[in-house]
Design a protein around this motif. Structure first.
Motif, mmCIF file in Angstrom:
data_model
loop_
_atom_site.group_PDB
_atom_site.id
_atom_site.type_symbol
_atom_site.label_atom_id
_atom_site.label_comp_id
_atom_site.label_asym_id
_atom_site.label_seq_id
_atom_site.Cartn_x
_atom_site.Cartn_y
_atom_site.Cartn_z
ATOM 1 N N TRP A 54 105.539 144.563 6.239
ATOM 2 C CA TRP A 54 105.991 143.844 5.045
ATOM 3 C C TRP A 54 106.531 142.475 5.434
ATOM 4 O O TRP A 54 107.552 142.365 6.136
ATOM 5 N N LYS A 59 106.103 153.018 -1.959
ATOM 6 C CA LYS A 59 104.739 152.504 -2.123
ATOM 7 C C LYS A 59 103.805 153.610 -2.575
ATOM 8 O O LYS A 59 102.954 153.398 -3.464
ATOM 9 N N ASP A 81 103.464 143.406 -4.341
ATOM 10 C CA ASP A 81 102.828 144.704 -4.167
ATOM 11 C C ASP A 81 101.991 145.169 -5.347
ATOM 12 O O ASP A 81 101.109 146.011 -5.184
#
Length: 469
Positions: A50, A76, A394
């Protein structure tokens, strides 16, 4: 006799392992377990996966890098799966007696899994109040006294826990986000067409555009006038600050007036002898604009072709400043790309992603293009027009009057990132609700504004579950 590796040698070997292998190594014996917990190993895994973990201002709170990695990995998975009851909890949050006009998070968008920060959002409504809400608990934190006229817009400064509202007559108020106390106020001479927060190295400021074409720059939190400048003559404007906060784009939407770009420093430190530094862009009839978030000053604008007003053009510019003298700055504008999208309908919404990708919505459709016009993908996942769009690192979430939110996640394995359509988040009963008008999200929550048939609105919050931590 078997060779025994010491802690330093083990640490070197473990630095080449992925997270799953590191967790397996921890099961071998006590020494391997202790070495596998090393902070540097898990920090390296986080930074590799990340990019936001590279930020110098990142706050871990009480969690370790290992806990952070496991929690964010679980998050996630749950965001991509979206199983009701298993991955998230849905809550309907009511309180306003009018229509919710705008919403914005007071809490930061950091990935915190230690319980140190709650997801808190602020709303303004036609019922003449501003309110703050705890999305996890599904409760109202505070409500302002009823104001004289309806509130139409708000912006927040999460780093200072401040909320700024503006009403339909142009009265701006500063509120303390944690308590709802009123801190300052300023009245514009006319109603406002746009507000934009500015987090500049010189400090925090508020930009407010009047419908008569005047741009006010105000200090935060005092709301004192720093400068005023005429953007356009008697026409309202929209505002967009660049990611590096060095530029302010202003436009009169769908007007023959050409848009401008101001050098922010000249608005914050005005000169008595010189007007603020600005330049006019060679565009006609602008309908949408956005900045590419991964570039300091890459501006993307949708406008009409001057030679054929039935044709839409998407043009990308790079901006930079150049000192021409000790006290003079020139703005240099370079066109880097331009294309004609295969549609005659002006896009309702536009946002940038990374440095090369543009997201456009038109009616039911969500489309992704590169800045050079390559169409990457298109979706028609809604039954009624898309009303708003939230884009982050994301995922992408769209809201619609079909009473659903559609969740997409980014696939970054190819040259250009593309979206994968994952699932719909459903609202309440069509008997009572007419659709979603807005959507926002932070790291662990999605919240939509659900319009009701009786002319009011409620919040519908979707809180993702995290078991680790």
């Amino acid at each position: 006799m078997a060779l025994q590796l010491g802690p330093d040698e083990l640490l070197h070997v473990f630095s080449f392992l992925e997270a799953r292998d590191l967790l397996c190594a921890a099961q071998v014996n006590k020494v391997w377990n202790e070495v596998s917990q090393t902070k540097e190993l898990w920090r390296h895994l986080c930074v590799s996966r990340w990019s936001s973990c590279k930020a110098s201002r990142m706050v871990l709170g009480t969690q370790t890098w290992k806990q952070y990695y496991l929690c964010r990995s679980e998050l996630k998975f749950r965001v991509a799966s979206g199983r009701p009851g298993k991955d998230f909890i849905c809550k309907a949050i009511a309180g306003h007696t009018g229509y919710i006009e705008r919403l914005a998070y007071i809490s930061t968008n950091e990935y915190r899994f230690d319980g140190g920060e709650k997801s808190v959002i602020c709303t303004v409504s036609s019922d003449c109040t501003v309110r703050a809400w705890d999305l996890q608990e599904g409760t109202e934190i505070w409500s302002s006294p009823q104001q004289p006229v309806p509130l139409k817009n708000l912006v927040t400064y999460p780093q200072l826990k401040l909320v700024v509202t503006i009403d339909t007559k142009g009265l701006i108020k500063m509120w303390k986000a944690e308590t709802g106390w009123e801190l300052a106020s300023f009245c514009l001479p006319t109603s406002s067409s746009a507000m934009e927060p500015c987090d500049h190295p010189e400090g925090l400021f508020l930009l407010a555009a009047c419908v008569n074409g005047i741009l006010y720059t105000l200090s935060v939190p005092q709301l004192q006038v720093v400068s005023t400048v005429v953007m356009f003559s008697n026409t309202f404007g929209s505002l967009l600050c660049s990611p590096d906060q060095q530029w302010v784009f202003v436009s009169a939407q769908d007007s023959g007036v050409r848009p401008k770009v101001f050098y922010t420093q000249s608005l914050l430190c005005p000169s008595e002898d010189e007007p603020p530094v600005s330049t006019t862009l060679p565009l006609w009839m602008c309908s949408q604009a956005c900045w590419a978030p991964d570039e300091a000053a890459r501006l993307i604008v949708v406008h009409k072709n001057e030679d054929d007003d039935m044709q839409l053009v998407v043009t990308t510019f790079e901006l930079r400043s150049k000192k021409s003298s000790k006290h003079r700055v020139d703005i240099l504008v370079q066109q880097v790309a331009s294309f004609l999208p295969d549609t005659l309908m002006s896009p309702h919404l536009m946002q940038g992603y990374g440095s090369q990708v543009i997201l456009l919505t038109s009616g039911l459709e969500l489309m992704l293009f590169t800045i050079h016009g390559l169409q990457l993908v298109a979706f028609q996942d809604h039954q009624k027009p898309i009303t708003s769009m939230r884009v982050d690192l994301d995922r992408v979430i769209t809201s619609s009057m079909d009473l659903s939110l559609c969740v997409y996640v980014w696939n970054k394995e190819n040259k250009f990132p593309v979206l994968k359509s994952c699932y719909h988040l459903l609202g309440g009963s069509h008997k009572w609700a007419s659709g979603f008008t807005h959507v926002e999200s932070d790291s662990t929550n999605i919240v939509g504004v659900e319009a009701r048939s009786n002319g009011t609105s409620i919040l519908r919050s979707y809180c993702f579950k995290i078991q680790h931590g």
